[in-house]
Design a protein around this motif. Structure first.
Motif, short mmCIF file in Angstrom:
data_model
loop_
_atom_site.label_atom_id
_atom_site.label_comp_id
_atom_site.label_asym_id
_atom_site.label_seq_id
_atom_site.Cartn_x
_atom_site.Cartn_y
_atom_site.Cartn_z
N LEU A 51 0.80 -1.21 0.00
CA LEU A 51 0.00 0.00 0.00
C LEU A 51 0.84 1.27 0.00
O LEU A 51 0.53 2.24 -0.71
N LEU A 52 1.91 1.30 0.78
CA LEU A 52 2.66 2.54 0.97
C LEU A 52 3.19 3.16 -0.32
O LEU A 52 3.17 4.39 -0.45
N PRO A 53 3.66 2.39 -1.31
CA PRO A 53 4.10 3.05 -2.55
C PRO A 53 3.00 3.86 -3.24
O PRO A 53 3.29 4.79 -3.99
N HIS A 54 1.74 3.53 -2.97
CA HIS A 54 0.62 4.26 -3.56
C HIS A 54 0.22 5.48 -2.73
O HIS A 54 -0.62 6.27 -3.17
N LEU A 55 0.80 5.62 -1.54
CA LEU A 55 0.45 6.72 -0.64
C LEU A 55 1.55 7.75 -0.48
O LEU A 55 1.27 8.94 -0.26
N ARG A 56 2.80 7.33 -0.57
CA ARG A 56 3.92 8.22 -0.23
C ARG A 56 3.89 9.49 -1.08
O ARG A 56 3.75 9.45 -2.29
N GLY A 57 4.01 10.61 -0.39
CA GLY A 57 4.05 11.89 -1.07
C GLY A 57 2.70 12.46 -1.44
O GLY A 57 2.63 13.57 -1.99
N ARG A 58 1.62 11.76 -1.15
CA ARG A 58 0.30 12.22 -1.58
C ARG A 58 -0.51 12.76 -0.39
O ARG A 58 -0.67 12.05 0.61
N PRO A 59 -1.05 13.97 -0.48
CA PRO A 59 -1.99 14.41 0.55
C PRO A 59 -3.17 13.45 0.63
O PRO A 59 -3.60 12.89 -0.39
N CYS A 104 0.99 9.84 4.35
CA CYS A 104 1.38 8.56 4.96
C CYS A 104 2.64 8.04 4.30
O CYS A 104 2.61 7.52 3.19
N GLN A 105 3.75 8.17 5.03
CA GLN A 105 5.05 7.79 4.49
C GLN A 105 5.56 6.44 4.97
O GLN A 105 6.51 5.90 4.40
N ASP A 106 4.95 5.90 6.03
CA ASP A 106 5.52 4.70 6.63
C ASP A 106 4.44 3.87 7.31
O ASP A 106 3.30 4.31 7.48
N SER A 107 4.83 2.67 7.73
CA SER A 107 3.86 1.74 8.32
C SER A 107 3.39 2.20 9.69
O SER A 107 2.27 1.87 10.09
N ALA A 108 4.21 2.97 10.40
CA ALA A 108 3.78 3.48 11.71
C ALA A 108 2.62 4.46 11.55
O ALA A 108 1.65 4.43 12.30
N THR A 109 2.71 5.33 10.54
CA THR A 109 1.61 6.26 10.27
C THR A 109 0.35 5.48 9.90
O THR A 109 -0.76 5.80 10.35
N LEU A 110 0.51 4.45 9.10
CA LEU A 110 -0.63 3.62 8.69
C LEU A 110 -1.29 2.99 9.91
O LEU A 110 -2.53 3.01 10.04
N ALA A 111 -0.49 2.46 10.83
CA ALA A 111 -1.04 1.85 12.04
C ALA A 111 -1.71 2.90 12.92
O ALA A 111 -2.78 2.66 13.50
N TYR A 243 -5.77 -1.06 -1.95
CA TYR A 243 -5.67 -1.81 -0.70
C TYR A 243 -6.28 -1.09 0.50
O TYR A 243 -6.06 -1.48 1.65
N THR A 244 -7.06 -0.04 0.26
CA THR A 244 -7.74 0.61 1.37
C THR A 244 -9.07 -0.10 1.65
O THR A 244 -9.69 -0.67 0.76
N VAL A 245 -9.49 -0.03 2.90
CA VAL A 245 -10.72 -0.68 3.36
C VAL A 245 -11.90 0.26 3.10
O VAL A 245 -11.77 1.48 3.21
N ARG A 246 -13.04 -0.30 2.76
CA ARG A 246 -14.24 0.49 2.53
C ARG A 246 -15.21 0.30 3.70
O ARG A 246 -15.28 -0.78 4.30
#
Length: 309
Positions: A51-59, A104-111, A243-246
């Motif tokens: 998931l993270l490659p699709h989120l990094r750098g994006r508001p 969201c740059q990393d798994s800690a932010t995701l958690a 890979y985001t949950v709905r």
């Protein structure tokens, strides 16, 4: 708060607290099992590498459901002051000031976001540093009902035209009703150019299949035709991330698929859930187009030739 109400999980280099881990976010019913906040955190940790490659750098715009899917929904753009300082923010101008979006740059932010009952991550189509230059173009295939055969049909038409225009594209289930066709771009063009290209492509398809497709923005003008929605291709607009949950019963997930999977009779917009989406992620369905964003110039000339412009 008692120790039993807080659990700690390791996410990358950090330890993240999960508050009220047994809080039910998805009540069990006829459409799926029960899932708790701890299950949500576990899912996002399991899928983070994909998931993270699709989120990094994006508001991001964060869709939060603190009381679960049956409770109120909060669409959060501004990052609260109390969020940890190690979470990345980006200041984005707006008419009457700025918005400080979470990135969201990393798994800690995701958690951490999962602990905040953020079920769905809605991402910008551009990245920080070049917010006015999208590197994605999205066609949202929105059926009038739950007719997924109409979605398959439309996906083949969209994919066929984009192939003729020599624009590689990917498919994703939305976890809701339809599919997204995602076109990686090289980031040279502004939103006006990208949206105009998407609009002209959609209108060409709707003209070729007027009984099946429409670009009408008003629902009352669509009838039972599938809506080719290109409205996400605009500054500050968002689309659900892979890979985001709905926030629907059973905890379905928006999942990338291959074009071959479009023929799978078991495919549907909610085919995968938090229970098995990571298995699909491990197959890396978008590997063929990874890192291959295209310029729109040559494709625009081909499109204009087809339109007779």
């Amino acid at each position: 708060m008692s120790g039993a109400e807080v659990r700690r999980v390791r996410a990358g280099r950090r330890t993240v607290e999960v508050h009220r881990p047994d809080k039910v976010l998805f009540p069990g019913d006829g459409e799926g099992p029960e899932y708790t906040k701890e299950d949500l955190v576990a899912y996002y940790r399991s899928v983070a590498a994909f998931l993270l490659p699709h989120l990094r750098g994006r508001p991001l715009m964060l869709e939060r459901h603190p009381d679960g899917v049956d409770g109120p929904r909060f669409m959060q753009k501004n990052t609260p002051e109390q969020y940890p300082q190690w979470i990345t923010r980006v200041e984005v101008p707006k008419e009457d000031g700025t918005v400080r979006h979470t990135v969201c740059q990393d798994s800690a932010t995701l958690a951490f976001l999962a602990d905040q009952a953020c079920l769905t991550l809605h991402r910008w189509l551009s990245r920080t540093g070049r917010l006015d230059r999208p590197d994605l173009m999205i066609f949202d295939l929105d059926p009038s009902g739950d007719d997924f055969d109409a979605v398959r049909e439309a996906a083949r038409w969209v994919g066929g035209l984009l192939d003729e225009l020599r624009l590689p594209c990917d498919l994703m289930t939305t976890g809701s009703r339809g599919l997204h066709v995602v076109v990686p771009l090289d980031g040279r063009h502004d939103f006006d150019e990208v949206r105009a290209f998407a609009r002209d492509t959609a209108e060409l398809l709707a003209a070729a299949h007027p009984d099946r497709l429409t670009t009408a923005a008003r629902k009352q003008d669509r009838g039972d035709r599938l809506y080719l929605d290109v409205g996400r291709n605009a500054y500050a607009q968002t689309a659900v991330a892979p890979y985001t949950v709905r926030a629907r019963p059973g905890a379905p997930v928006a999942v990338p698929i291959t074009w071959d999977q479009l023929d799978d009779p078991d495919l549907g917009p909610r085919r995968w859930t938090v229970a098995d989406a990571v298995d699909q992620a491990r197959t890396r369905p978008w590997s063929a187009t990874s890192g291959r964003g295209r310029a729109l110039g040559p494709a625009r000339r081909r499109l204009d030739a087809l339109r007779g412009a």
